[in-house]
Design a protein around this motif. Structure first.
Motif, short mmCIF file in Angstrom:
data_model
loop_
_atom_site.label_atom_id
_atom_site.label_comp_id
_atom_site.label_asym_id
_atom_site.label_seq_id
_atom_site.Cartn_x
_atom_site.Cartn_y
_atom_site.Cartn_z
N VAL A 112 5.87 12.81 45.02
CA VAL A 112 6.91 12.67 44.00
C VAL A 112 7.35 11.21 43.97
N GLU A 113 7.46 10.64 42.83
CA GLU A 113 7.82 9.23 42.69
C GLU A 113 9.17 8.93 43.35
N ASP A 114 9.20 7.82 44.11
CA ASP A 114 10.44 7.28 44.67
C ASP A 114 11.11 8.23 45.67
N ALA A 115 10.33 9.04 46.37
CA ALA A 115 10.92 10.09 47.21
C ALA A 115 10.65 9.89 48.69
N CYS A 116 11.70 10.08 49.50
CA CYS A 116 11.55 10.13 50.95
C CYS A 116 12.73 10.90 51.51
N TYR A 117 12.87 10.90 52.86
CA TYR A 117 13.97 11.58 53.52
C TYR A 117 14.66 10.60 54.45
N ASN A 118 15.99 10.75 54.58
CA ASN A 118 16.75 9.81 55.39
C ASN A 118 16.74 10.21 56.86
N GLU A 119 17.60 9.55 57.64
CA GLU A 119 17.61 9.79 59.08
C GLU A 119 18.05 11.21 59.45
N ASP A 120 18.73 11.88 58.54
CA ASP A 120 19.18 13.25 58.79
C ASP A 120 18.25 14.30 58.17
N GLY A 121 17.12 13.84 57.62
CA GLY A 121 16.20 14.76 56.99
C GLY A 121 16.60 15.17 55.59
N GLU A 122 17.54 14.45 54.98
CA GLU A 122 18.00 14.76 53.63
C GLU A 122 17.17 13.99 52.61
N THR A 181 16.85 3.34 46.30
CA THR A 181 18.31 3.17 46.38
C THR A 181 18.93 3.78 47.63
N GLY A 182 18.27 4.71 48.26
CA GLY A 182 18.86 5.40 49.40
C GLY A 182 19.82 6.50 49.01
N LYS A 183 20.00 6.71 47.71
CA LYS A 183 20.91 7.76 47.25
C LYS A 183 20.23 9.12 47.35
N LYS A 184 21.07 10.16 47.47
CA LYS A 184 20.54 11.50 47.67
C LYS A 184 19.82 12.00 46.42
N ARG A 185 18.74 12.76 46.67
CA ARG A 185 17.99 13.41 45.60
C ARG A 185 18.32 14.89 45.57
N ILE A 186 18.22 15.47 44.43
CA ILE A 186 18.32 16.92 44.30
C ILE A 186 16.90 17.48 44.20
N VAL A 187 16.56 18.37 45.10
CA VAL A 187 15.22 18.95 45.10
C VAL A 187 15.31 20.41 44.68
N PRO A 188 14.26 20.95 44.06
CA PRO A 188 14.27 22.35 43.65
C PRO A 188 14.44 23.28 44.86
N GLN A 189 15.06 24.41 44.63
CA GLN A 189 15.31 25.37 45.70
C GLN A 189 14.01 25.87 46.31
N GLU A 190 12.96 26.02 45.47
CA GLU A 190 11.69 26.52 46.02
C GLU A 190 11.05 25.53 46.99
N GLU A 191 11.35 24.25 46.81
CA GLU A 191 10.84 23.25 47.76
C GLU A 191 11.41 23.49 49.14
N ILE A 192 12.69 23.84 49.18
CA ILE A 192 13.34 24.12 50.46
C ILE A 192 12.81 25.42 51.05
N GLU A 193 12.69 26.44 50.21
CA GLU A 193 12.26 27.75 50.68
C GLU A 193 10.81 27.74 51.16
N LEU A 215 7.43 13.47 48.72
CA LEU A 215 7.31 12.11 49.26
C LEU A 215 6.52 11.23 48.30
N ASN A 216 6.87 9.95 48.26
CA ASN A 216 5.97 9.01 47.59
C ASN A 216 5.16 8.29 48.66
N SER A 217 4.44 7.27 48.28
CA SER A 217 3.56 6.57 49.22
C SER A 217 4.32 6.05 50.43
N LEU A 218 5.48 5.43 50.19
CA LEU A 218 6.27 4.88 51.29
C LEU A 218 6.95 5.98 52.09
N ASN A 250 7.65 -6.96 47.02
CA ASN A 250 7.11 -6.84 48.39
C ASN A 250 7.57 -5.55 49.05
N LEU A 251 7.82 -4.52 48.26
CA LEU A 251 8.45 -3.32 48.78
C LEU A 251 7.68 -2.69 49.93
#
Length: 459
Positions: free
Chosen positions: A220-230, A236-248, A254-257, A305-306
């Motif tokens: 998924v473009e621009d996607a990762c998880y922070n130190e708490d797994g969120e 930007t480091g701002k929180k993403r909203i993910v679909p409920q089925e992704e959690i279930e 994730l993106n490449s980074l 240089n990201l």
């Protein structure tokens, strides 16, 4: 051909300089005692006579058989002294199939010795000593007057070339590989090809764990998880909203980074109790001239240089947690900056200078295979994060702009047979090395080193 080989003359060579027949320290079969008998009839005889020789099988005094034969090409005549290798064949007679083993004599397996002679003049061009399971890792020795010069090649790239040996070239017709190794002990970088397959257990374990978890990854473009797994945005480091089925379904977006961070988290979390912090990964590692065009792009368009910043800071984070000391990208020593090669072959005999490492840029991806071989040999137990530098010829209306946006995880190692292998993970998939090279043949790869570990868990 097989019938002809099985029917060749068998000769036994006994006694003369018996130490030549002993396996050398790398366990490679040696033909020196056999070659003692072949100088006049195969190595120095006129080509018209050599080419009339039928293949012959010789057995040394420890029972290893070698075949001597000639192979003719338009510009070269090859005199090959090759050890036996057993292969399994199925012989079918009517409805009966019988499995059997036969000896073959490849020209490029460990222990093979090949003299190249000019097909027009008969003069010696060079000798090849094959000592590695990978046939493109080879020692070449060529004449210079009466003396000899050594070249060491890895996948068509010269580690060294033209190293004087201080011996008469024709002496090498009779010399064992053991003697050549001793002769070049201090003049050739044998550490680049010295392989110990038992040192890669943690590498293989990490590969296995990642492979097992790949089905969970969704790119998924621009996607990762922070130190708490969120879930957060890479940019930007701002929180993403993910679909409920992704959690279930326990799916990871994730993106490449974010993907390479996930791998690093598998090393960091078991030791620290949390994943890698997002903010330190975005710290700039490249200084641009203030007011210059690159500086303008980085501040007004995007971080060009990201992935370079991300992988450098990621490697420093892994090192900091594993060592218990704080390291930054420029104090960690994680950047791979070695330049082991002097030149490379671009045709059968044409050589061009090797480019090597470029500051804040890395290596040409088209030349990455021999470099990874050297890294696997000299830095066993390590993996590498790579930042890919691509270029755009029509960005912002300028002729060419370079940018780092993609990242990969690379695991070079040697298998139990001593053969070189590379596993590359990118964007949630395992990518073959040759495919990766072809995909990015005009790009560059900046590498950082990371110690692998058997304490590795992916969330």
């Amino acid at each position: 051909m097989l019938k002809k080989l099985l029917g060749t003359t068998v000769l036994f060579v006994m006694g003369f300089l018996p130490c030549f027949a002993l396996y050398n320290r790398q366990g490679i079969p040696d033909s020196a005692e056999i070659r003692q008998k072949l100088v006049d009839s195969w190595f120095t005889a006129p080509l018209e006579k050599v080419c009339q020789n039928e293949p012959e099988i010789y057995v040394n005094n420890i029972g290893r058989s070698f075949q001597v034969r000639v192979e003719e090409f338009s510009d070269e005549i090859l005199v090959i002294v090759a050890p036996s290798k057993k292969i399994e064949l199925d012989i079918i007679s009517g409805t009966v199939k019988t499995a059997t083993k036969v000896d073959i004599y490849p020209a490029d397996i460990p222990g093979s010795w090949v003299l190249h002679r000019n097909s027009a003049t008969g003069e010696p061009l060079y000798i090849e000593y094959f000592f590695a399971p990978d046939p493109e890792v080879v020692l070449r020795i060529r004449p210079s007057g009466q003396k000899a010069l050594a070249d060491l090649l890895i996948f068509g790239s010269y580690v060294v070339q033209g190293v004087p040996l201080g011996v008469n070239f024709e002496n090498l017709y009779k010399s064992s590989l053991f003697e050549v190794l001793d002769l070049t002990h201090d003049s050739l970088p044998w550490s680049y090809v010295d392989v110990e397959p038992e040192l890669y257990h943690s590498v293989l374990q990490m590969i296995a764990v990642i492979r097992e978890n790949l089905p969970r990854v969704k790119i998924v473009e621009d996607a990762c998880y922070n130190e708490d797994g969120e879930p957060i945005y890479v940019s930007t480091g701002k929180k993403r909203i993910v679909p409920q089925e992704e959690i279930e379904e326990d799916t990871l977006s994730l993106n490449s980074l974010g993907f390479v961070k996930w791998i690093a988290d598998g090393l960091i979390e078991p030791l620290s109790g949390s994943n890698t912090l997002w903010k330190p990964l975005t710290v700039s590692t490249v200084e641009h001239r203030q007011g210059g065009y690159a500086d303008h792009l980085n501040t007004t368009v995007a971080n060009m240089n990201l992935s370079l910043d991300w992988t450098r800071n990621l490697a420093a984070a892994v090192l900091s947690v594993s060592s218990g000391r704080n390291y930054y990208y420029n104090t960690s020593g994680c950047d791979v900056t070695v330049s082991p090669f002097s030149s490379r072959l671009v045709g059968k005999n044409k050589k061009i200078n090797a480019l090597g490492y470029l500051q804040d840029t890395g290596y040409q991806i088209k030349d990455i295979k021999p470099l990874l071989y050297v890294l696997a040999a000299t830095e066993p137990g390590r993996m590498f994060f790579g930042a890919i530098r691509e270029h755009d010829t029509d960005l912002q209306g300028v002729p060419e702009v370079h940018y780092y946006s993609e990242a990969v995880a690379i695991f070079p190692y040697f298998n139990t047979a001593g053969q070189f292998e590379v596993v590359i993970f990118q964007n949630g998939k395992e990518v073959p090395l040759e495919f990766f090279i072809n995909q990015y043949k005009d790009a560059y790869l900046h590498l950082v080193r990371v110690n692998t570990s058997e304490i590795f868990y992916l969330q």
